[in-house]
Design a protein around this motif. Structure first.
Motif, short mmCIF file in Angstrom:
data_model
loop_
_atom_site.label_atom_id
_atom_site.label_comp_id
_atom_site.label_asym_id
_atom_site.label_seq_id
_atom_site.Cartn_x
_atom_site.Cartn_y
_atom_site.Cartn_z
N MET B 1 43.52 4.47 -3.51
CA MET B 1 42.80 5.75 -3.63
C MET B 1 41.66 5.65 -4.64
O MET B 1 41.76 4.96 -5.64
CB MET B 1 43.78 6.83 -4.09
CG MET B 1 44.69 7.26 -2.95
SD MET B 1 46.05 8.24 -3.52
CE MET B 1 47.12 8.15 -2.09
N SER B 2 40.58 6.37 -4.34
CA SER B 2 39.41 6.27 -5.19
C SER B 2 39.68 6.95 -6.54
O SER B 2 40.61 7.74 -6.69
CB SER B 2 38.21 6.93 -4.51
OG SER B 2 38.46 8.29 -4.34
N ALA B 3 38.83 6.68 -7.48
CA ALA B 3 39.07 7.12 -8.85
C ALA B 3 38.95 8.63 -9.00
O ALA B 3 39.80 9.26 -9.61
CB ALA B 3 38.11 6.41 -9.79
N ALA B 4 37.89 9.21 -8.42
CA ALA B 4 37.65 10.64 -8.64
C ALA B 4 38.53 11.46 -7.72
O ALA B 4 38.54 11.23 -6.51
CB ALA B 4 36.18 10.95 -8.38
N PRO B 5 39.28 12.41 -8.27
CA PRO B 5 40.11 13.25 -7.41
C PRO B 5 39.26 14.18 -6.55
O PRO B 5 38.14 14.55 -6.94
CB PRO B 5 40.97 14.04 -8.40
CG PRO B 5 40.23 14.01 -9.68
CD PRO B 5 39.43 12.74 -9.69
N VAL B 6 39.77 14.55 -5.37
CA VAL B 6 39.07 15.52 -4.52
C VAL B 6 39.15 16.90 -5.16
O VAL B 6 38.17 17.64 -5.22
CB VAL B 6 39.71 15.56 -3.11
CG1 VAL B 6 39.03 16.62 -2.27
CG2 VAL B 6 39.61 14.21 -2.44
N LEU B 7 40.32 17.22 -5.66
CA LEU B 7 40.55 18.54 -6.22
C LEU B 7 41.18 18.43 -7.60
O LEU B 7 42.07 17.59 -7.81
CB LEU B 7 41.52 19.33 -5.33
CG LEU B 7 40.92 20.38 -4.41
CD1 LEU B 7 41.91 20.72 -3.33
CD2 LEU B 7 40.54 21.64 -5.17
N ARG B 8 40.68 19.25 -8.51
CA ARG B 8 41.26 19.25 -9.84
C ARG B 8 41.40 20.70 -10.30
O ARG B 8 40.42 21.43 -10.37
CB ARG B 8 40.35 18.46 -10.80
CG ARG B 8 40.98 18.13 -12.15
CD ARG B 8 40.26 16.94 -12.79
NE ARG B 8 38.81 17.15 -12.83
CZ ARG B 8 38.19 17.92 -13.72
NH1 ARG B 8 38.87 18.56 -14.64
NH2 ARG B 8 36.88 18.05 -13.68
N VAL B 9 42.63 21.10 -10.56
CA VAL B 9 42.92 22.47 -10.98
C VAL B 9 43.43 22.41 -12.40
O VAL B 9 44.30 21.59 -12.71
CB VAL B 9 44.01 23.09 -10.08
CG1 VAL B 9 44.38 24.49 -10.54
CG2 VAL B 9 43.56 23.10 -8.62
N SER B 10 42.85 23.24 -13.26
CA SER B 10 43.37 23.22 -14.63
C SER B 10 43.59 24.63 -15.15
O SER B 10 42.75 25.51 -15.01
CB SER B 10 42.44 22.43 -15.56
OG SER B 10 41.20 23.08 -15.65
N ASN B 11 44.76 24.82 -15.70
CA ASN B 11 45.17 26.08 -16.36
C ASN B 11 44.81 27.33 -15.53
O ASN B 11 44.24 28.28 -16.03
CB ASN B 11 44.51 26.17 -17.74
CG ASN B 11 45.13 27.29 -18.56
OD1 ASN B 11 46.32 27.58 -18.42
ND2 ASN B 11 44.32 27.95 -19.38
N LEU B 12 45.16 27.29 -14.25
CA LEU B 12 44.78 28.37 -13.35
C LEU B 12 45.71 29.57 -13.49
O LEU B 12 46.94 29.43 -13.47
CB LEU B 12 44.84 27.86 -11.90
CG LEU B 12 44.25 28.77 -10.84
CD1 LEU B 12 42.74 28.80 -10.93
CD2 LEU B 12 44.68 28.32 -9.45
N HIS B 13 45.09 30.75 -13.66
CA HIS B 13 45.86 31.99 -13.76
C HIS B 13 45.33 33.00 -12.75
O HIS B 13 44.13 33.06 -12.48
CB HIS B 13 45.74 32.61 -15.16
CG HIS B 13 46.52 31.88 -16.19
ND1 HIS B 13 47.78 32.24 -16.57
CD2 HIS B 13 46.19 30.78 -16.93
CE1 HIS B 13 48.22 31.41 -17.50
NE2 HIS B 13 47.28 30.51 -17.73
N LYS B 14 46.25 33.81 -12.21
CA LYS B 14 45.86 34.87 -11.28
C LYS B 14 46.76 36.08 -11.49
O LYS B 14 47.99 35.94 -11.56
CB LYS B 14 46.00 34.36 -9.84
CG LYS B 14 45.93 35.42 -8.77
CD LYS B 14 44.51 35.89 -8.52
CE LYS B 14 44.49 37.09 -7.59
NZ LYS B 14 43.15 37.65 -7.46
N HIS B 15 46.13 37.25 -11.62
CA HIS B 15 46.89 38.49 -11.76
C HIS B 15 46.62 39.39 -10.56
O HIS B 15 45.50 39.45 -10.08
CB HIS B 15 46.46 39.26 -13.01
CG HIS B 15 46.70 38.53 -14.29
ND1 HIS B 15 47.76 38.82 -15.12
CD2 HIS B 15 46.04 37.51 -14.89
CE1 HIS B 15 47.73 38.01 -16.16
NE2 HIS B 15 46.68 37.21 -16.05
#
Lengths: 221, 257
Positions: B1-15
């Motif tokens: 797999m390539s180095a750069a991720p397709v998706l990166r989610v960080s500290n996601l919040h939803k109310h």
């Protein structure tokens, strides 16, 4: 009851009815043009995410739906000129008044049509990269219009009947012409009966068309 | 797999009002990876999936798709503000999405559904879009349903058409939101087959699913969610055979009984 009908009078004064029908037609067309264009805009504004569009549209719609059209007509003809200096003729006042009134109902038909489309359609359209305008034009409106047309045709039938209110502004539409005729001939039974029949003949096909379309699209949807 | 991720989610919040449905999600998905999200209903799986292409507006944290921040941008003063609609749409178009309720456009034929995105959004030539669509429809086994309206199709056929519609945009990743949950049991297999083939072709896939057998077989990683947090992530054999968290083993016991 030994009333002896005298139907000949309707034929003798047929020109009066035709004259009235023309004015009724003018009122209808004018009011329809105002009602549709203003109504469609108001309906879109009311479904808008933008508060400065949504809020005034809501106030307009609720105000016109919660006041009697007769009061609106009289106000436009008698009160508006005093307050604003805008003096419209009685036919124009009638068309504008009925049009403004009708716009509130058209707006609600339009909004209900848009709201009746499943939210999944919006999701799917957005997921393939559509912007608001594209998804409205390509996905939502083509489906919503089918559901809007039968109630819009019904509103059209209502609007034709509302034009008789023009008589309170002395607009020479069918009802007012009939009343004038009665004052000359003292034949209210014949004249009012003929008037009612004339409206039924015009309006019944309109209502029938609306019902047929509703059933046709209901089956195919 | 390539180095750069397709998706990166960080500290996601939803109310949702006072309801805190996503409570700090951190996640990366690599190119070609198949990630299956499991967990009890109401755990936030679908909400998380819908945040990835901004169908759901998240209110804290970041979602990066490649080198694009999804839904937000940095303005001249350096503050994070909502992105322009046109740019959100462009980013979205690079991810395909398949829904539980299919959401085909009922006023269009199967073919018209599939070419709608390429023609209207990507402004590709209609003839080109049609021939590409026919290849895709053949691949999902709907070559004979090109001119049918969605109302004439079975649930399995509808979902396969919906997958073709998403693939027609040549997406870099595919999001699946419970794609088989509203299907009759005998129609589930045909949809899973299409998804299996996609995975074998190397498509990056993020799938919310209750199909544990499919997850075990096709997923590179399985992610267990509960109450808006990630409980654990791991290889399918680890998650299904030796879960480290009590909540995971409890959930699996209930769904697999």
């Amino acid at each position: 009851m030994g009333y002896s009908w005298y139907w000949q009078i309707i034929w003798d004064y047929r020109a009066v009815f035709f004259r009235g029908a023309v004015v009724t037609g003018e009122l209808t067309v004018g009011a329809l043009a105002i009602g549709l264009t203003l109504g469609l805009s108001l309906g879109l504004f009311r479904s808008s995410r933008i508060v400065v569009l949504r809020w005034p549209a809501a106030v307009y719609i609720e105000f016109f739906r919660s006041t009697p059209i007769l009061v609106q007509l009289v106000w436009i003809y008698y009160a508006l000129p005093i307050l604003s200096g805008i003096q419209m003729g009685n036919v124009t006042s009638g068309a504008v008044g009925i049009g403004l009134h009708s716009a509130a109902y058209v707006a609600e038909i339009f909004r209900a049509g848009i709201n009746s489309i499943d939210r999944g359609q919006t999701d799917a359209a957005k997921s393939i990269g559509m912007r608001y305008g594209q998804l409205m034009r390509r996905i939502i409106l083509p489906q919503a219009v089918r559901r809007m047309i039968p109630p819009l045709i019904n509103e059209f039938a209502t609007l034709i009947k509302l034009t008789t209110l023009g008589s309170v502004l002395a607009v020479d539409e069918l009802l007012h012409e009939s009343e004038n005729l009665i004052n000359n001939t003292y034949r209210p039974l014949e004249v009012y009966t003929a008037l009612a029949v004339a409206f039924a003949v015009i309006i019944f096909p309109v209502i029938y068309l609306s019902q047929r379309l509703e059933r046709y699209w209901g089956v195919r949807a | 797999m390539s180095a750069a991720p397709v998706l990166r989610v960080s500290n996601l919040h939803k109310h949702y009002g006072r309801l805190h449905v996503l409570r700090g999600i951190d996640l990366t998905v690599d190119r070609g990876e198949v990630l299956v999200m499991i967990g009890p209903s109401g755990s936030g799986k679908t909400t998380l999936l819908r945040c990835l292409n901004f169908l759901e507006v998240y209110d804290e944290g970041e979602v990066w798709f490649g080198d694009e921040l999804v839904g937000y941008q940095r303005n001249r003063a350096g503050r994070i503000v909502r992105d322009r609609e046109s740019h959100v749409a462009r980013v979205r178009a690079r991810m395909g999405m398949v829904f539980q309720g299919f959401n085909l456009f009922p006023h269009m034929t199967v073919l018209e559904n599939v070419i709608e995105g390429p023609v209207i959004v990507q402004r590709r030539k209609r003839e080109e879009a049609i021939s590409a669509a026919k290849v895709l429809l053949d691949r999902v086994g709907l070559a004979d349903k090109v001119d049918a309206y969605p109302s004439k199709l079975s649930g399995g056929q509808r979902q396969r058409a919906a997958i073709a519609r998403a693939l027609a945009m040549q997406p870099e990743a595919m999001l699946f939101d419970e794609p088989t949950s509203s299907l009759d049991p005998e129609l589930v297999g045909e949809v899973l087959d299409v998804m299996r083939n996609l995975a074998a072709d190397g498509m990056t896939m993020i799938i919310v699913s209750h199909e544990m057998g499919f997850a075990r077989e096709v997923a590179d990683r399985v992610m267990m969610m509960d109450h808006g947090v990630i409980v654990e992530v791991g290889r399918p054999d680890a998650i299904f055979n030796a879960p480290t968290e009590a909540r995971t083993s409890e959930f699996l016991r209930r769904v697999l009984h």
